[in-house]
Enzyme design. Structure first.
Site, short mmCIF file in Angstrom:
data_model
loop_
_atom_site.label_atom_id
_atom_site.label_comp_id
_atom_site.label_asym_id
_atom_site.label_seq_id
_atom_site.Cartn_x
_atom_site.Cartn_y
_atom_site.Cartn_z
CE LYS A 147 8.06 12.14 4.01
NZ LYS A 147 9.64 11.70 4.17
CB SER B 200 5.83 14.80 -6.02
OG SER B 200 4.43 15.44 -5.64
CG PHE C 83 7.19 -4.20 -1.99
CD1 PHE C 83 6.43 -4.26 -0.59
CD2 PHE C 83 7.95 -5.14 -2.34
CE1 PHE C 83 6.86 -5.63 -0.04
CE2 PHE C 83 8.03 -6.24 -1.77
CZ PHE C 83 7.47 -6.45 -0.56
CG ASP D 59 11.95 14.62 4.74
OD1 ASP D 59 11.04 13.82 4.12
OD2 ASP D 59 12.02 14.83 5.95
CB VAL E 39 7.70 2.96 4.10
CG1 VAL E 39 6.47 3.16 4.77
CG2 VAL E 39 8.69 4.03 4.10
N GLY F 252 13.39 5.16 8.80
CA GLY F 252 13.89 3.70 9.01
C GLY F 252 12.66 2.93 8.61
CD GLU G 252 0.90 9.30 14.32
OE1 GLU G 252 1.77 10.36 14.25
OE2 GLU G 252 -0.13 9.59 14.96
CE LYS H 54 9.55 13.87 7.88
NZ LYS H 54 11.08 13.56 7.78
N1 HSE Z 1 13.98 10.58 4.78
C1 HSE Z 1 13.09 11.05 6.03
C2 HSE Z 1 13.99 11.16 7.20
C3 HSE Z 1 12.20 9.78 6.25
O1 HSE Z 1 15.20 11.02 7.10
O2 HSE Z 1 13.46 11.81 8.01
C4 HSE Z 1 11.37 9.81 7.28
O3 HSE Z 1 10.28 10.88 6.92
#
Ligand code: HSE
Length: 350
Positions: A127, A101, A11, A222, A14, A324, A151, A226
């Protein structure tokens, strides 16, 4: 109208963004999608567990300041731990948006496996588990006839997977190039206009773009996660191995480089590249100056962009919000509605 019971794990930005959208759009969702989504449980890291099979009042939970346990139904079953709710709760869809993680292991992966094994569909923005265990989770979902949609793991709610998997069906994607981290893009934009690194990071955190641990963003992990997801889902590769991935973040970018780029009418962005080589994918993540005619040049703020090289259309470019609360919360709403596609339900006479 079909009632859909959702168990929400996490919570933070997101989860709250998702709840706000559900509260705001409930009439629209009922009218257009013939669905009545109800959050029946919310599991938080520090504010307890709320559980009510008849549905939790979203306005109350969104305005609550402290522990949310009292917002559950005192007469409903008690679940001492989050694992217990996932394993014993009465719900149709698990919405998983807890902290990620870097190796994909940990509670989130276990929650997803447990829910899928019970035949519950999973929608997630997390992710790590998808980057490392996509194939296993996908197989588990198929075996138990459950849905698995994610998504929001890449480019927040900008529809990368539904566009590519459905819209580009029949095409082969061999390569991609993307700006996939909103925090870094936002920070580089501010820094290229003269802001210093710490101020830029502070601003990105204030806007709710950064991960709980912002090192994930600025050190490039990150973005790498992705890219790992894109390579497996869009190009069908194996899980990329560490030796196939090179990662350089933005924490050591020399401010001089940014100013030089500006003088040359270039934009420095954290660019991820992925290329399919046999069953493998080579991935690189690094700060890259882009010329004004590059499709990823013009991405203001936390906007992300992705160029896919296809064998049918040539390059296909997608841009849109990349981070966001609302943009990522929307990804969960999109996944939820996709699970219950109205045309499919009409066809089946539901
Ligand atoms: N922290 C990530 C970013 C959030 O800034 O892209 C979205 O995945």
């Amino acid at each position: 109208v079909l009632k859909v019971r959702i168990l929400l794990m996490g919570f933070g930005n997101v989860g709250r963004g998702f709840c706000r959208l559900l509260a705001e759009k409930s009439d629209y969702i009922e009218r257009h999608w013939r669905l009545e989504p109800r959050i029946v449980g919310i599991c938080t890291r520090t504010r307890g567990i709320a559980y009510d099979p008849s549905g939790i009042d979203l306005d109350r939970v969104l305005s609550a300041k402290d522990n949310i346990e009292s917002l559950g139904n005192p007469g409903s079953p008690r679940f001492p731990t989050q694992e217990d709710v996932v394993a014993g709760g009465d719900y149709d869809v698990l919405a998983e948006c807890t902290v990620t993680s870097t190796d994909g292991r940990g509670p989130a992966l276990e929650y997803m496996k447990e829910a899928l094994s019970r035949g519950k569909s999973v929608i997630t923005t997390n992710k790590g588990p998808i980057a490392f265990f996509y194939k296993n989770l996908h197989e588990l979902a198929c075996r138990h006839r459950a849905g698995l949609l994610f998504e929001g793991t890449v480019m927040a709610g900008t529809p990368v997977f539904s566009t590519s998997v459905n819209g580009l069906a029949g095409s082969r994607i061999s390569r991609f190039e993307g700006v996939l981290n909103g925090t870094c893009n936002y920070m580089l934009g501010l820094m290229q206009s003269g802001a210093d690194y710490d101020k830029a990071l502070e601003q990105a955190q204030k806007q709710g773009f950064a991960e709980a641990d912002p090192a994930m963003d600025v050190e490039g992990m990150d973005t790498a996660l992705k890219a790992m997801i894109l390579s497996q889902v869009l190009m069908g590769t194996d899980v990329p191995r560490p030796e196939d991935i090179s990662i350089q973040g933005i924490s050591h970018v020399d401010p001089e480089v940014l100013l030089d780029a500006k003088d040359n009418n270039e934009q420095v962005r954290l660019v991820a590249r992925g290329e399919k080589v046999g069953e493998k994918c080579r991935i690189s993540v690094k700060p890259t100056p882009l010329a004004a005619d590059h499709p990823l040049y013009n991405l203001p703020g936390a906007v992300n962009g992705l160029v896919l090289s296809t064998d049918t259309l040539g390059p296909v470019c997608l841009t849109g919000a990349g981070a966001g609360s609302k943009a990522t919360g929307f990804a969960l709403l999109h996944d939820l509605l996709s699970l219950y596609d109205s045309r499919e339900r009409c066809r089946k006479g539901m």
